[in-house]
Write a protein that holds these residues in place. Structure first.
Motif, short mmCIF file in Angstrom:
data_model
loop_
_atom_site.label_atom_id
_atom_site.label_comp_id
_atom_site.label_asym_id
_atom_site.label_seq_id
_atom_site.Cartn_x
_atom_site.Cartn_y
_atom_site.Cartn_z
N SER A 67 -2.14 7.33 2.68
CA SER A 67 -0.99 8.21 2.51
C SER A 67 -1.41 9.64 2.20
O SER A 67 -0.56 10.49 1.98
N PHE A 77 -2.68 13.61 -1.93
CA PHE A 77 -1.36 13.08 -1.66
C PHE A 77 -0.38 14.23 -1.41
O PHE A 77 -0.49 15.30 -2.02
N GLN A 139 10.59 6.01 1.86
CA GLN A 139 9.49 5.09 1.55
C GLN A 139 9.55 3.87 2.45
O GLN A 139 8.52 3.40 2.97
N TYR A 142 8.43 5.03 5.99
CA TYR A 142 6.99 5.24 6.21
C TYR A 142 6.25 3.91 6.15
O TYR A 142 5.24 3.73 6.84
N SER A 143 6.72 2.96 5.35
CA SER A 143 6.11 1.63 5.36
C SER A 143 6.33 0.94 6.71
O SER A 143 5.43 0.28 7.24
N ARG A 146 4.04 2.66 9.30
CA ARG A 146 2.64 2.29 9.10
C ARG A 146 2.37 0.89 9.62
O ARG A 146 1.36 0.64 10.30
N TYR A 254 4.87 8.13 10.76
CA TYR A 254 4.43 7.73 9.43
C TYR A 254 3.99 8.95 8.61
O TYR A 254 4.39 9.11 7.45
N THR A 255 3.18 9.82 9.20
CA THR A 255 2.73 11.00 8.47
C THR A 255 3.91 11.89 8.10
O THR A 255 3.95 12.49 7.02
N THR A 258 5.82 10.31 5.09
CA THR A 258 5.13 10.40 3.80
C THR A 258 5.43 11.74 3.12
O THR A 258 5.60 11.79 1.90
N TRP A 259 5.51 12.80 3.92
CA TRP A 259 5.86 14.11 3.36
C TRP A 259 7.33 14.15 2.93
O TRP A 259 7.67 14.66 1.87
#
Length: 297
Positions: A67, A77, A139, A142-143, A146, A254-255, A258-259
């Motif tokens: 992450s 992070f 969250q 992004y999970s 991923r 995903y990236t 995360t932001w």
């Protein structure tokens, strides 16, 4: 709590696991020309297998797709970087975030070694207060992305193995790739789990590569065992390429999430107020009436 648990289970485990199982079954469905039986027992078994597969995919993804973002020579992070760089959060907004965390928890988020704790207590406050937070949604997303990245990547390799059946027979090498890949992947996981973070990620990448080799070999061996035609190969290879493309797109998503997750937690925390409890004098009490317990690890 049950709703949150089910939300993450679906996004983090079930959907990636289901995608991976579909990619595994796709060559057989194309050859047989029909879907697997849809009895209740089969459906329940498929749900269980998808959930287990999702856990395995996330275990492979945690260390191989971190992450963190690379800043200079170090990886940090997004929640840490957000309080440094002005082009993401304005200086005024960063000052408000740091000031509120300082007032509520006594943590100085302007100090690098306190930022991780500051971010987790902000997130914990939103969770314990049942606050409507976009952070929780990001969250989950992004999970999901991923897990899908690994699912599409491994699915592409597996289907590529089916498409290699036109090559000269190398089943003996494929069996070595299958057995050796799984054995070495297990050994890499056992040795890497006790190492430093940098070595752990390298071991995880090696393990993922070995699993991919085993799936490539499995696809080839299954393809050789079944009767495949030129039409099948002309279809399965584009499917493998499309799956590779989806893996890249899911990784980019995903990236991004995360932001967005880190930004949403900080923004929601600025507007957060602790819900009224028994004995409260006002309808709502400010969050600094008492900090929530820190999240358990």
């Amino acid at each position: 709590m049950i709703k949150r648990f089910n939300f993450y289970d679906v996004y983090g485990y079930f959907l990636p696991g289901s995608t991976f199982l579909i990619l595994l079954l796709l060559p057989i469905v194309i050859i047989d020309g029909k879907l697997p039986p849809g009895e209740l027992t089969t459906a329940v078994l498929a749900i269980g297998l998808a959930y287990i597969a999702g856990h395995i995919l996330q275990a492979l993804a945690v260390n191989t797709i971190p992450s963190t973002a690379k800043v200079g020579k170090a990886r940090r992070f997004p929640s840490d970087i957000l309080l440094d760089q002005d082009h993401i959060f304005s200086s005024a907004l960063k000052e408000k975030i740091i000031k509120k965390i300082q007032e509520v928890y006594g943590l100085d988020a302007s100090v690098a070694d306190q930022r991780a704790d500051a971010f987790f207590v902000c997130r914990s406050a939103l969770i314990k207060g049942n606050s409507v937070s976009y952070g929780e949604q990001f969250q989950g997303l992004y999970s999901l992305m991923r897990g899908l990245t690994i699912a599409f990547l491994l699915g592409a390799v597996y289907n590529a193995g089916w498409g290699m059946t036109f090559l000269p027979d190398f089943r003996s090498m494929a069996w070595i790739g299958l057995c050796g890949g799984l054995s070495c992947a297990l050994l890499s996981e056992l040795l890497g789990s006790r190492s430093k973070p940098g070595v752990r990620r390298l071991a995880a990448l090696i393990s993922l590569g070995l699993v991919a080799l085993a799936l490539l070999s499995t696809g080839y061996l299954l393809g050789v065992a079944r009767t495949t035609t030129k039409d099948f190969r002309s279809l399965i290879i584009p499917i493998a390429l499309a799956s590779s493309f989806m893996a890249v797109k899911c990784y980019k998503s995903y990236t991004y999430f995360t932001w967005e997750f880190a930004k949403a937690v900080y923004r929601d925390f600025l507007n957060y107020e602790k819900p009224r409890t028994a004995g409260s004098r006002t309808a709502t009490s400010p969050v600094n009436a008492g900090p929530p317990e820190p999240p358990s690890k």
